[in-house]
Design an enzyme around this catalytic site. Structure first.
Site, PDB file in Angstrom:
ATOM      1  N   LYS A 115       0.683  -1.314   0.035  1.00 19.06           N
ATOM      2  CA  LYS A 115      -0.147   0.090  -0.036  1.00 19.06           C
ATOM      3  C   LYS A 115       0.984   1.210   0.034  1.00 19.06           C
ATOM      4  CE  LYS A 115      -1.062  -0.372   4.932  1.00 19.06           C
ATOM      5  NZ  LYS A 115      -0.653  -1.813   5.246  1.00 19.06           N
ATOM      6  N   ASN A 138      -1.763   7.080   6.752  1.00 20.72           N
ATOM      7  CA  ASN A 138      -0.909   6.090   7.258  1.00 20.72           C
ATOM      8  C   ASN A 138       0.690   6.228   6.925  1.00 20.72           C
ATOM      9  OD1 ASN A 138      -0.722   3.724   9.347  1.00 20.72           O
ATOM     10  ND2 ASN A 138      -0.362   2.488   7.611  1.00 20.72           N
ATOM     11  N   HIS A 183      -1.741  -8.466  11.889  1.00 23.44           N
ATOM     12  CA  HIS A 183      -2.254  -7.871  13.172  1.00 23.44           C
ATOM     13  C   HIS A 183      -3.437  -9.025  13.752  1.00 23.44           C
ATOM     14  CE1 HIS A 183      -0.561  -4.398  11.955  1.00 23.44           C
ATOM     15  NE2 HIS A 183      -1.288  -4.354  11.031  1.00 23.44           N
TER      16      HIS A 183
END
Length: 433
Positions: A115, A138, A183
């Site tokens: 990303k 981010n 995560h």
């Protein structure tokens, strides 16, 4: 939205938290800040008249709030936040505040891997086409800080954590590049993580999906285009002579030989970027210019050093299994590959790596919190406490044609301040060879 005289509690300092505080103060809100760290960074930059509570979550402050702006690093499932939600307090993130204010088109990008590369490449495409482009979220600067300038278009990298508390995003084009385990210490399972990612498609004008990854698709998508190697609206064509072309629908867009990015994973990144840019109406001239000029990001499969016929590759940004899998897929090494693995795996299942690393020419040097787990995947593995110890053991074995690859499949925070610091130390050690 009006925030004047609203009681708003901001959780988390740092760059993003400070950007939230600054924004809310301009809106004349009553702001308080909580940070669960005893000594958070950014306290010296916090306005003196803003109350600060550190070391824990102040439940009373949370219940007295009209709105809580939560740090992406803190889960909404945290009991104190759930108590506030049950009492009717609104809980949002900085991206939600941004989306409520932004009045220019937003290109939104998420995914387990790639990303940052795609966000940066799309931003370069927009700039090269003459658009004043704000890139953040981010990556780079906090999204709210972008509102301080008059941009024509925004390109945002968004994490699953940020998307959890975002409700007003209406992207002109948006993508979930891929979904692989990451995560897992925060989410119930892979589907829980995936659903957080899929929120990026809500109300978007053009959804860009990965035809090779069914987890990037959602039933609610109305207007979609796809990218993939063989099957997609944006795809890779291999000619009889072995040369390859980036294709946009049925038309050749750019020979891969003319792009600076290399490797199969970057070919997929380029296809996704083209689809996002065209979906946002960015001119083809700008898209082509960026593809020819953009050389990739630091710490993302970056040649750190080359000497005595040995290549040292810094892929420290590979903080999850999927990213390391992408680095290894199709990797050509003339000699032996010395692979550095380890760190904090965030509860991930490492088994997908086993098939790729159990090759006669691959030797794994594992370290850090989950190094033992990784070392058990291959008979040709050794376990060390630190990355430096592992590199010291590799150095005497190196021969012409070999590659040393740091692609750890883990986060860095068990032993380093960031993946950037891990990559910088690797690069320093490489140059000491």
């Amino acid at each position: 939205m009006h925030y004047q005289n609203k009681n708003i509690t901001v959780i988390g300092l740092g760059k993003t938290g400070l950007s939230v505080v600054d924004f809310l103060l301009t809106k004349q809100a009553n702001v308080r800040v909580i940070d669960t760290r005893a000594n958070p960074t950014g306290t010296d930059k916090l306005a003196a008249n803003v109350p600060l509570h550190t070391g824990s979550l102040n439940q009373q402050w949370l219940l007295e709030s009209d709105i809580i702006v939560i740090s992406p690093g803190l889960a909404v499932k945290t009991p104190e936040i759930q108590t506030a939600l049950s009492a009717g307090v609104e809980v949002i993130g900085d991206i939600e505040l941004f989306c409520r204010e932004a009045n220019k088109p937003i290109i939104a990008i998420t995914g387990s891997n790639g990303k940052s590369t795609v966000t940066s490449l799309v931003a370069e495409m927009a700039k090269a086409s003459g658009l004043k482009t704000g890139m953040g979220g981010n990556i780079g600067i906090p999204a709210l800080s972008l509102l301080n300038d008059d941009y024509d278009i925004y390109v945002l990298e968004l994490s699953s954590f940020q998307l959890e508390t975002t409700y007003s995003l209406k992207a002109i084009s948006a993508t979930v590049l891929n979904v692989t385990e990451d995560h897992m210490d925060r989410y119930v399972d892979l589907e829980d993580y995936r659903q957080a990612k899929l929120r990026i498609y809500e109300n978007c004008q053009t959804a860009v999906i990965n035809s090779e990854d069914p987890l990037t698709m959602a039933e609610s998508i109305k207007n979609a285009v796809s990218f993939g190697e063989d099957n997609g609206d944006y795809w890779l064509k291999t000619e009889a002579d072995g040369s390859q072309l980036l294709m946009a629908h049925d038309s050749p867009f750019l020979p891969c030989s003319e792009a600076r990015l290399t490797g199969r994973h970057n070919q997929m990144n380029m296809l996704a970027a083209i689809a996002l840019a065209q979906g946002a109406g960015i001119k083809n001239t700008g898209i082509l210019t960026a593809l020819r000029e953009f050389g990739g990001l630091a710490h993302r499969f970056q040649l750190a050093h080359e000497a005595n016929g040995v290549s040292w590759i810094n892929d420290s940004k590979a903080t999850n299994v999927g990213s390391t899998v992408a680095a290894l897929n199709g990797l050509q090494v003339a000699g032996k590959l010395y692979l550095l693995l380890g760190g904090d795996g965030k509860g991930a299942d490492f088994s997908e790596l086993a098939a790729l690393i159990n090759e006669s020419h691959i030797y794994c040097y594992c370290f850090g919190r989950d190094g033992k787990q990784l070392a058990e995947l291959s008979a040709q593995s050794q376990l060390f406490d630190t990355m430096e110890q592992a590199i010291d053991a590799i150095r005497p074995r190196l021969e012409v044609g070999d590659m040393v690859l740091l692609s750890p499949a883990c986060a860095s925070l068990d032993q380093f301040s960031s993946f950037e610091q891990r990559g910088e130390i690797f690069t320093h050690l490489a140059k000491c060879s």
